[in-house]
Enzyme design. Structure first.
Site, PDB file in Angstrom:
ATOM      1  N   HIS A 185      20.737 -40.364 -19.763  1.00  0.00           N
ATOM      2  CA  HIS A 185      22.169 -40.664 -19.776  1.00  0.00           C
ATOM      3  C   HIS A 185      22.547 -41.241 -21.134  1.00  0.00           C
ATOM      4  O   HIS A 185      21.692 -41.667 -21.917  1.00  0.00           O
ATOM      5  CB  HIS A 185      22.516 -41.654 -18.659  1.00  0.00           C
ATOM      6  CG  HIS A 185      21.663 -42.899 -18.653  1.00  0.00           C
ATOM      7  ND1 HIS A 185      21.874 -43.963 -19.492  1.00  0.00           N
ATOM      8  CD2 HIS A 185      20.567 -43.224 -17.912  1.00  0.00           C
ATOM      9  CE1 HIS A 185      20.969 -44.902 -19.272  1.00  0.00           C
ATOM     10  NE2 HIS A 185      20.147 -44.478 -18.319  1.00  0.00           N
ATOM     11  N   HIS A 211      15.793 -37.821  -9.972  1.00  0.00           N
ATOM     12  CA  HIS A 211      16.974 -38.274 -10.723  1.00  0.00           C
ATOM     13  C   HIS A 211      17.127 -37.398 -11.954  1.00  0.00           C
ATOM     14  O   HIS A 211      16.349 -36.471 -12.200  1.00  0.00           O
ATOM     15  CB  HIS A 211      16.838 -39.750 -11.111  1.00  0.00           C
ATOM     16  CG  HIS A 211      15.570 -40.098 -11.832  1.00  0.00           C
ATOM     17  ND1 HIS A 211      15.326 -39.732 -13.135  1.00  0.00           N
ATOM     18  CD2 HIS A 211      14.469 -40.764 -11.409  1.00  0.00           C
ATOM     19  CE1 HIS A 211      14.139 -40.176 -13.500  1.00  0.00           C
ATOM     20  NE2 HIS A 211      13.589 -40.798 -12.473  1.00  0.00           N
ATOM     21  N   HIS A 219      16.092 -47.999  -7.573  1.00  0.00           N
ATOM     22  CA  HIS A 219      16.809 -49.187  -8.027  1.00  0.00           C
ATOM     23  C   HIS A 219      16.311 -50.433  -7.287  1.00  0.00           C
ATOM     24  O   HIS A 219      17.098 -51.271  -6.852  1.00  0.00           O
ATOM     25  CB  HIS A 219      18.316 -49.011  -7.836  1.00  0.00           C
ATOM     26  CG  HIS A 219      18.908 -48.010  -8.768  1.00  0.00           C
ATOM     27  ND1 HIS A 219      20.172 -47.485  -8.615  1.00  0.00           N
ATOM     28  CD2 HIS A 219      18.412 -47.416  -9.888  1.00  0.00           C
ATOM     29  CE1 HIS A 219      20.421 -46.610  -9.580  1.00  0.00           C
ATOM     30  NE2 HIS A 219      19.359 -46.559 -10.369  1.00  0.00           N
ATOM     31  N   ARG A 221       7.549 -43.670 -14.110  1.00  0.00           N
ATOM     32  CA  ARG A 221       8.731 -43.357 -14.931  1.00  0.00           C
ATOM     33  C   ARG A 221       8.478 -43.864 -16.340  1.00  0.00           C
ATOM     34  O   ARG A 221       7.973 -44.979 -16.526  1.00  0.00           O
ATOM     35  CB  ARG A 221      10.010 -43.984 -14.357  1.00  0.00           C
ATOM     36  CG  ARG A 221      11.259 -43.646 -15.165  1.00  0.00           C
ATOM     37  CD  ARG A 221      12.561 -43.894 -14.408  1.00  0.00           C
ATOM     38  NE  ARG A 221      12.852 -45.285 -14.120  1.00  0.00           N
ATOM     39  CZ  ARG A 221      12.824 -45.824 -12.909  1.00  0.00           C
ATOM     40  NH1 ARG A 221      12.460 -45.101 -11.863  1.00  0.00           N
ATOM     41  NH2 ARG A 221      13.119 -47.101 -12.730  1.00  0.00           N
ATOM     42  N   GLU A 241      10.563 -44.150 -20.019  1.00  0.00           N
ATOM     43  CA  GLU A 241      11.924 -44.021 -20.562  1.00  0.00           C
ATOM     44  C   GLU A 241      12.023 -44.650 -21.945  1.00  0.00           C
ATOM     45  O   GLU A 241      11.578 -45.777 -22.161  1.00  0.00           O
ATOM     46  CB  GLU A 241      12.911 -44.711 -19.615  1.00  0.00           C
ATOM     47  CG  GLU A 241      14.358 -44.686 -20.060  1.00  0.00           C
ATOM     48  CD  GLU A 241      15.265 -45.408 -19.080  1.00  0.00           C
ATOM     49  OE1 GLU A 241      16.485 -45.136 -19.090  1.00  0.00           O
ATOM     50  OE2 GLU A 241      14.758 -46.239 -18.298  1.00  0.00           O
ATOM     51  N   GLU A 296      14.134 -40.049 -19.562  1.00  0.00           N
ATOM     52  CA  GLU A 296      13.378 -40.787 -18.549  1.00  0.00           C
ATOM     53  C   GLU A 296      12.883 -39.908 -17.399  1.00  0.00           C
ATOM     54  O   GLU A 296      13.319 -40.063 -16.259  1.00  0.00           O
ATOM     55  CB  GLU A 296      14.222 -41.928 -17.985  1.00  0.00           C
ATOM     56  CG  GLU A 296      15.623 -41.516 -17.526  1.00  0.00           C
ATOM     57  CD  GLU A 296      16.384 -42.661 -16.876  1.00  0.00           C
ATOM     58  OE1 GLU A 296      15.787 -43.396 -16.079  1.00  0.00           O
ATOM     59  OE2 GLU A 296      17.575 -42.803 -17.175  1.00  0.00           O
ATOM     60  N   ASP A 320      17.423 -49.784 -22.680  1.00  0.00           N
ATOM     61  CA  ASP A 320      17.033 -49.327 -21.338  1.00  0.00           C
ATOM     62  C   ASP A 320      15.661 -48.662 -21.440  1.00  0.00           C
ATOM     63  O   ASP A 320      15.556 -47.508 -21.845  1.00  0.00           O
ATOM     64  CB  ASP A 320      18.087 -48.345 -20.814  1.00  0.00           C
ATOM     65  CG  ASP A 320      17.828 -47.895 -19.390  1.00  0.00           C
ATOM     66  OD1 ASP A 320      16.878 -48.393 -18.764  1.00  0.00           O
ATOM     67  OD2 ASP A 320      18.578 -47.030 -18.904  1.00  0.00           O
ATOM     68  N   TYR A 358       7.830 -39.496  -8.163  1.00  0.00           N
ATOM     69  CA  TYR A 358       7.751 -40.482  -7.089  1.00  0.00           C
ATOM     70  C   TYR A 358       7.223 -39.777  -5.845  1.00  0.00           C
ATOM     71  O   TYR A 358       7.855 -38.839  -5.347  1.00  0.00           O
ATOM     72  CB  TYR A 358       9.134 -41.088  -6.822  1.00  0.00           C
ATOM     73  CG  TYR A 358       9.833 -41.481  -8.100  1.00  0.00           C
ATOM     74  CD1 TYR A 358       9.687 -42.756  -8.642  1.00  0.00           C
ATOM     75  CD2 TYR A 358      10.614 -40.545  -8.806  1.00  0.00           C
ATOM     76  CE1 TYR A 358      10.299 -43.100  -9.837  1.00  0.00           C
ATOM     77  CE2 TYR A 358      11.226 -40.889  -9.997  1.00  0.00           C
ATOM     78  CZ  TYR A 358      11.063 -42.160 -10.510  1.00  0.00           C
ATOM     79  OH  TYR A 358      11.669 -42.495 -11.705  1.00  0.00           O
ATOM     80  N   ASP A 398      33.149 -72.582  -6.049  1.00  0.00           N
ATOM     81  CA  ASP A 398      33.263 -73.353  -7.300  1.00  0.00           C
ATOM     82  C   ASP A 398      32.281 -72.935  -8.388  1.00  0.00           C
ATOM     83  O   ASP A 398      32.005 -73.699  -9.315  1.00  0.00           O
ATOM     84  CB  ASP A 398      33.088 -74.861  -7.040  1.00  0.00           C
ATOM     85  CG  ASP A 398      34.210 -75.430  -6.195  1.00  0.00           C
ATOM     86  OD1 ASP A 398      35.334 -74.898  -6.274  1.00  0.00           O
ATOM     87  OD2 ASP A 398      33.962 -76.394  -5.453  1.00  0.00           O
ATOM     88  N   ASP A 416      11.522 -51.270 -15.286  1.00  0.00           N
ATOM     89  CA  ASP A 416      12.701 -50.698 -15.937  1.00  0.00           C
ATOM     90  C   ASP A 416      13.586 -51.871 -16.319  1.00  0.00           C
ATOM     91  O   ASP A 416      14.205 -52.499 -15.464  1.00  0.00           O
ATOM     92  CB  ASP A 416      13.420 -49.756 -14.968  1.00  0.00           C
ATOM     93  CG  ASP A 416      14.547 -48.960 -15.621  1.00  0.00           C
ATOM     94  OD1 ASP A 416      15.075 -49.425 -16.648  1.00  0.00           O
ATOM     95  OD2 ASP A 416      14.904 -47.887 -15.105  1.00  0.00           O
ATOM     96  N   HIS A 419      24.792 -47.168 -18.505  1.00  0.00           N
ATOM     97  CA  HIS A 419      25.178 -45.783 -18.258  1.00  0.00           C
ATOM     98  C   HIS A 419      26.514 -45.620 -18.967  1.00  0.00           C
ATOM     99  O   HIS A 419      27.571 -45.790 -18.366  1.00  0.00           O
ATOM    100  CB  HIS A 419      25.288 -45.491 -16.764  1.00  0.00           C
ATOM    101  CG  HIS A 419      23.957 -45.339 -16.091  1.00  0.00           C
ATOM    102  ND1 HIS A 419      23.781 -44.604 -14.953  1.00  0.00           N
ATOM    103  CD2 HIS A 419      22.721 -45.816 -16.397  1.00  0.00           C
ATOM    104  CE1 HIS A 419      22.512 -44.632 -14.574  1.00  0.00           C
ATOM    105  NE2 HIS A 419      21.851 -45.380 -15.451  1.00  0.00           N
TER     106      HIS A 419
END
Length: 443
Positions: free
Chosen positions: A350, A346, A239, A406, A408, A385, A267, A389, A36, A256, A357
Site C-alpha cells: 500500500h 492480503h 491485525h 510476513r 515487509e 509485504e 511500516d 498464513y 476526564d 509488524d 495506509h
C-alpha cells in the site's frame, strides 16, 4: 520541517482550486479515552500537510479569490486559565507570525466562514468527514440562497477536497523523503532490538515495549499504528494486537511495527524464531516468502504498478507452495486460479506517508477513459509485504499448521528503480540466526 514547505503546499492548493472558490479544512478534535482523560492528540493528516499546526479544533480557509485573504487560520485564543491545566496554545497572533498566514480567533468562526462562502463559486471540503462542518456549510449555503435578492451569492458546488490533496500527498518531496528515511531507520533498529531480546518465556508485550521504547528514545514518541507481535498461531491473525501471549520455544513470532516521526509513518514486518533457529519447515516457508518479496521488490520501478508487483509475488508463491506440496495441481492453472490466495490473504502492499495506509488512487483514468493501474513514478513511497498464513486445520500436512510469515519493507520509487528505506533490519535466515545467536551469547 521548514515552514516554507507548508507555504508552498498552500500555494499549490490555491492554484488547483477553481477561480472564485474556497477550500475548508478542519483540524482534528481531541478524543476522550475515559472519564476526564483524552487520547494523545494526533492532527488530521491533511490539515498537518498544509499547516504544520498541531492544535485541535482549528479551521483552515484557503481561497482562490482576489477579494479575501488567500489563507486564514482560525484557532483557539490564548487563555492562561486553560493553558495552566491543558498546555500552551500558540494563539492567533503567534500563529500568524510563525506560520506565515493570516490568523483569527476561533470565536469568529461563524462570521468569517459565512464571509468566505458568500460569493464563492464552489466550496472544497472533505465530504465524508466532519459532519458538523458539512452541516454548517450546507445550512449557510441555504441561507445565502434565500438572501440572493439582497445581494448574497450562494456557491453552486460542493467539491470533495480529499482526492485533490491525495494526489499531491502521493508524491513525496525531498523533505518528506528525509523524514521517512529516518523513520525507517528508527523502526529497523527497533525490530533488531526485538530480535536480540527475544527469549522463550518472555511475553509478546515485552517485545512491544522494547520497540516502543526505542521509538520514543529516538524522537518518535508514538507508533504509526498499533504494534502487532504475534507468536505461534497468533501470527495467523493479520491485525492481532492483544500481544499478551507467552513466547514459546519452537514458535515463530511475527512483528509488524513502525514509528511515526513528524507525522510520517514507517511500516515494517519481520518474522523470526523465538528460540533463534528456524526449523526445517519454518525455514522453507520463510524462504519462499522472502523469495516472493525479492521478486515483488524487483518489479518496483517507474512505469510499473501494484498489479505487476502482485503478479511477480504470486508467481513465486504459487511455484513454491506447489513445490512444498501445500498446493496440488498444474502450475499454470493454479496461477490462473490465484490458488496462493488461500494462504496469501492480503494485498502485496500500500501507499505510505502521513497515514500508514496513505491516501492516493490505485487506479486512474487512462487515455481512453477506462480505469487503469496507477503507474509508479519517482517520489512515491509504498510497502511490499507478501505473507503466508497456514492456520491449524488447513488442508496441508500438519507440519505447516500455525505457521505465519510476513516480510515487509518500505520502498521509495526512484528514477532508476527503487530505494529500500528499511533494509537495515535483517531478513535473510542466516543473518537473523546470527544476530539472535550473538545476542544470546552476550546476555
Amino acid at each position: 520541517m521548514p515552514n516554507s514547505v507548508f507555504v508552498q503546499r498552500r500555494q499549490q492548493l490555491i492554484a488547483a482550486l477553481q477561480p472564485g472558490s474556497v477550500a475548508l479544512l478542519s483540524a482534528a478534535a481531541e478524543q476522550s479515552r475515559s472519564r476526564d482523560t483524552e487520547y494523545p492528540f494526533r492532527q488530521h493528516s491533511d490539515f498537518w500537510y498544509y499547516t504544520g499546526f498541531n492544535e485541535p479544533d482549528a479551521l483552515l480557509i484557503i481561497a482562490n479569490r482576489s477579494d479575501m485573504p488567500a489563507v486564514q487560520l482560525l484557532c483557539r485564543e490564548k487563555d492562561p486559565a486553560q493553558e495552566v491545566w491543558h498546555g500552551r496554545r500558540l494563539g492567533p497572533a503567534a500563529a500568524a507570525e510563525y506560520l506565515h498566514l493570516q490568523a483569527a480567533p476561533l470565536s469568529e468562526r461563524n462570521s468569517i466562514l459565512q464571509q468566505a462562502i458568500n460569493g464563492s463559486t464552489a466550496v472544497y471540503m472533505h465530504l465524508t468527514e466532519n459532519s458538523a462542518l458539512l452541516a454548517q456549510v450546507t445550512a449557510l449555503m441555504q441561507q445565502l440562497k434565500q438572501r440572493e435578492k439582497r445581494g448574497d451569492i450562494a456557491p453552486v458546488q460542493l467539491i470533495d477536497l480529499a482526492p485533490v490533496t491525495a494526489e499531491k500527498r502521493l508524491i513525496k518531496d525531498q523533505t518528506e523523503i528525509a523524514i521517512m528515511r529516518r523513520a525507517g531507520q528508527i523502526s529497523a533498529e527497533a525490530h533488531i532490538r526485538a530480535m536480540q531480546l527475544c527469549r522463550p518465556g518472555r511475553y509478546e508485550y515485552q517485545l512491544e515495549a522494547e520497540i516502543l521504547h526505542h521509538f520514543a528514545l529516538n524522537g518518535a514518541r508514538y507508533p504509526a499504528y498499533n504494534s502487532i507481535v504475534g507468536s505461534g498461531d497468533n501470527g495467523c491473525i493479520l491485525h492481532y494486537t492483544d500481544n499478551n501471549s507467552e513466547l514459546t520455544a519452537g514458535d515463530l513470532v511475527l512483528i509488524d511495527a513502525g514509528c511515526e516521526l513528524q507525522g510520517y509513518a514507517a511500516d515494517i514486518s519481520r518474522t523470526f524464531p523465538v528460540s533463534g533457529t528456524f526449523s526445517k519447515a519454518q525455514a522453507e516457508l520463510y524462504q519462499l516468502v522472502l523469495d516472493a518479496q525479492y521478486a515483488a521488490c524487483s518489479a518496483v520501478k517507474p512505469g510499473s504498478n501494484f498489479a505487476k508487483v502482485t503478479a511477480a509475488a504470486e508467481q513465486v508463491l504459487t511455484e513454491g507452495l506447489l513445490g512444498l506440496g501445500i498446493l496440488q495441481g498444474e502450475l499454470e492453472q493454479l496461477i490462473a486460479d490465484k490458488a496462493c490466495k488461500q494462504y496469501f490473504i492480503h494485498g502485496i502492499g500500500h501507499w505510505l506517508g502521513l497515514d500508514v495506509h496513505d491516501v492516493g488512487a490505485y487506479k486512474v483514468a487512462g487515455p481512453d477513459g477506462e480505469m487503469a493501474e496507477q503507474p509508479f513514478v519517482p517520489g512515491m513511497v509504498l510497502t511490499i509485504e507478501p505473507g503466508l498464513y497456514i492456520p491449524a486445520g488447513s488442508p496441508t500436512d500438519q507440519c505447516w499448521w500455525d505457521l505465519a510469515v510476513r516480510i515487509e519493507d518500505n520502498l521509495l520509487v526512484t528514477a532508476d528503480g527503487h530505494d529500500n528505506l528499511t533494509t537495515a533490519v535483517p531478513k535473510e535466515i542466516e543473518a537473523i540466526e546470527q544476530l539472535m545467536a550473538a545476542a544470546d551469547a552476550g546476555k
